[in-house]
Design a protein around this motif. Structure first.
Motif, PDB file in Angstrom:
ATOM      1  N   ARG A 114       0.789  -1.128  -0.047  1.00 14.48           N
ATOM      2  CA  ARG A 114      -0.020  -0.103   0.021  1.00 14.48           C
ATOM      3  C   ARG A 114       0.654   1.370   0.002  1.00 14.48           C
ATOM      4  O   ARG A 114       0.532   2.274  -0.398  1.00 14.48           O
ATOM      5  N   TYR A 115       1.819   1.293   0.805  1.00 21.32           N
ATOM      6  CA  TYR A 115       2.879   2.368   0.927  1.00 21.32           C
ATOM      7  C   TYR A 115       4.032   2.122   0.635  1.00 21.32           C
ATOM      8  O   TYR A 115       5.136   2.127   1.302  1.00 21.32           O
ATOM      9  N   PRO A 116       4.544   1.895  -0.870  1.00 25.86           N
ATOM     10  CA  PRO A 116       5.788   1.319  -1.220  1.00 25.86           C
ATOM     11  C   PRO A 116       6.976   2.177  -1.014  1.00 25.86           C
ATOM     12  O   PRO A 116       8.113   1.817  -0.685  1.00 25.86           O
ATOM     13  N   GLN A 117       6.622   3.744  -0.713  1.00 17.58           N
ATOM     14  CA  GLN A 117       7.491   4.496  -0.404  1.00 17.58           C
ATOM     15  C   GLN A 117       8.371   4.370   0.753  1.00 17.58           C
ATOM     16  O   GLN A 117       9.436   4.882   1.031  1.00 17.58           O
ATOM     17  N   TYR A 118       7.697   3.667   1.797  1.00 18.79           N
ATOM     18  CA  TYR A 118       8.471   3.346   3.221  1.00 18.79           C
ATOM     19  C   TYR A 118       9.362   2.289   3.033  1.00 18.79           C
ATOM     20  O   TYR A 118      10.004   1.878   4.015  1.00 18.79           O
ATOM     21  N   ASP A 205       7.790   8.358   9.260  1.00 19.63           N
ATOM     22  CA  ASP A 205       6.886   8.954   8.513  1.00 19.63           C
ATOM     23  C   ASP A 205       5.517   8.417   8.600  1.00 19.63           C
ATOM     24  O   ASP A 205       4.532   9.261   9.002  1.00 19.63           O
ATOM     25  N   ARG A 206       5.137   6.919   8.446  1.00 16.42           N
ATOM     26  CA  ARG A 206       3.836   6.500   8.541  1.00 16.42           C
ATOM     27  C   ARG A 206       3.254   6.911   9.827  1.00 16.42           C
ATOM     28  O   ARG A 206       2.150   6.911   9.688  1.00 16.42           O
ATOM     29  N   LYS A 207       3.889   6.923  10.907  1.00 18.04           N
ATOM     30  CA  LYS A 207       3.061   7.188  12.281  1.00 18.04           C
ATOM     31  C   LYS A 207       2.722   8.759  12.482  1.00 18.04           C
ATOM     32  O   LYS A 207       1.911   9.247  13.419  1.00 18.04           O
ATOM     33  N   ASN A 208       3.271   9.771  11.419  1.00 21.37           N
ATOM     34  CA  ASN A 208       2.718  11.041  11.238  1.00 21.37           C
ATOM     35  C   ASN A 208       2.882  11.978  12.564  1.00 21.37           C
ATOM     36  O   ASN A 208       1.951  12.666  12.942  1.00 21.37           O
TER      37      ASN A 208
END
Length: 365
Positions: A114-118, A205-208
């Motif tokens: 879903r979030y390949p950038q990570y 990043d994902r945890k914002n």
């Protein structure tokens, strides 16, 4: 019944997958004591030592050699006469002999799709191959949320009938009442403000966390953050310096499980506006601690938070600010939501989850 587990994460992961593995074995051994639980790995560690002391839990040292987890662990479980092999972290061994054994895998999330950038290109390819292979090999798959179930169907092309959603619980420390002395010690040790908002999770990043810091900028609300720092922390640091907020945000590391349980109970609000989660255990840790939750209206987080948590658009720091300020200034609203949230979270207690798991295993056999 003899159930064998891939115990790599049980012994070697401190957070997410490690906590899931240890909790699952702990609650099964406690509430379904008539079975035998085999923990397969090359070696043990201090983690989960108390669980291993139980008479129905046994450590089995797996065969030596390169890739033994992939090539030998399955056969080792079969040699032990296990009825079921359960891969606890999205993987199953690749080699088996002809002895009958049922294969189960838990898939926590497919964030790498879903979030390949990570993720690096190489990690994405390896993860996808391992998860797809495990999903195809397994007799049944456990998804830890409805969100993860939908992702498994969409991305791994698995029939819905093969997947069962079984939620996970959390560490018992969050369900206990810590002593007033320990609460006082934690306050002093970490020099906590009188009132604060809490955020728990890897600083990535994902945890914002960036939007949380933006949201409290220009307010008097102190923020306490517990989590391992990654490169993303530098972005937060720049924002704090730019807005002269260094004293408003407190970063804690090396926090024990009991200390963390105290922090949840001492906080006025728990904030968790993650962009995407497989389940979001910190949300239920907060609810068990009777602390009101502000979290994202995306992915599985409403499943974990229930209808009395407060939901925000994680991309919108003004939305986060408005909801934090509203709760910060309204004690009666916080209390109302804390009580309702505590009622809701009882479904994530150990006993109902242990029963669900055992019914699941029995149906497969």
């Amino acid at each position: 019944m003899k159930i064998a587990f891939d115990a790599k994460r049980f012994f070697h992961n401190t957070s997410g997958l490690g906590n899931y593995s240890r909790d699952l074995v702990r609650i099964l051994s406690e509430y379904e004591p008539e079975n035998e639980y085999l923990l397969l790995n090359k070696n043990k560690s201090e983690r989960g030592k108390d669980i291993l002391e139980r008479p129905n839990v046994h450590f089995i040292e797996t065969s030596k050699g390169n890739f033994s987890r992939q090539l030998k662990m399955g056969k080792d479980a079969q040699k032990q006469g296990a009825d079921i092999f359960h891969g606890l972290s999205g993987e199953l061994p690749l080699k088996w002999d002809s002895k009958p054994i049922k294969k189960v895998v838990t898939i926590h999330d497919l964030i790498f799709v879903r979030y390949p950038q990570y993720y690096s290109f190489f990690d994405r390819k390896i993860h996808f191959w391992k998860f797809k292979k495990a999903a195809d090999t397994a007799d049944k798959i456990i998804a830890i949320s409805e969100q993860t179930k939908r992702d498994i169907i969409e991305y791994l092309k698995v029939p819905e009938s093969k997947i069962e959603v079984i939620y996970q619980g959390c560490h018992h420390a969050f369900k206990e009442q810590q002593s007033p002395e320990l609460m006082e010690t934690v306050k002093e040790k970490f020099k906590l403000p009188e009132r604060f908002v809490l955020n728990v999770g890897t600083i990535e990043d994902r945890k914002n966390l960036f939007n949380v810091v933006k949201a409290i900028s220009g307010t008097e609300i102190p923020l306490v953050v517990v989590g391992r720092k990654t490169k993303y922390y530098q972005k937060i640091e720049r924002l704090l310096k730019k807005n002269k907020m260094e004293k408003q945000v407190l970063f804690l590391e090396g926090v024990s499980m009991d200390e963390l349980a105290c922090l949840y109970k001492l906080a006025d609000i728990f904030v968790y506006p993650s962009f995407f989660e497989g389940f979001g255990i910190p949300v239920i840790e907060a609810l068990f601690s009777k602390t009101v939750v502000v979290t994202s209206n995306t992915s599985c987080l409403p499943e974990a938070g229930g209808k009395d948590s407060v939901y925000v658009n994680p991309d919108n720091d003004l939305d986060i600010r408005a909801k934090l300020k509203f709760l910060w200034e309204n004690e009666s609203e916080r209390k109302r939501r804390e009580e309702k949230g505590f009622e809701f979270v009882q479904k994530f207690n150990d006993e109902p989850i242990a029963k669900e798991l055992m019914n699941f295993y029995q149906k497969i056999l």
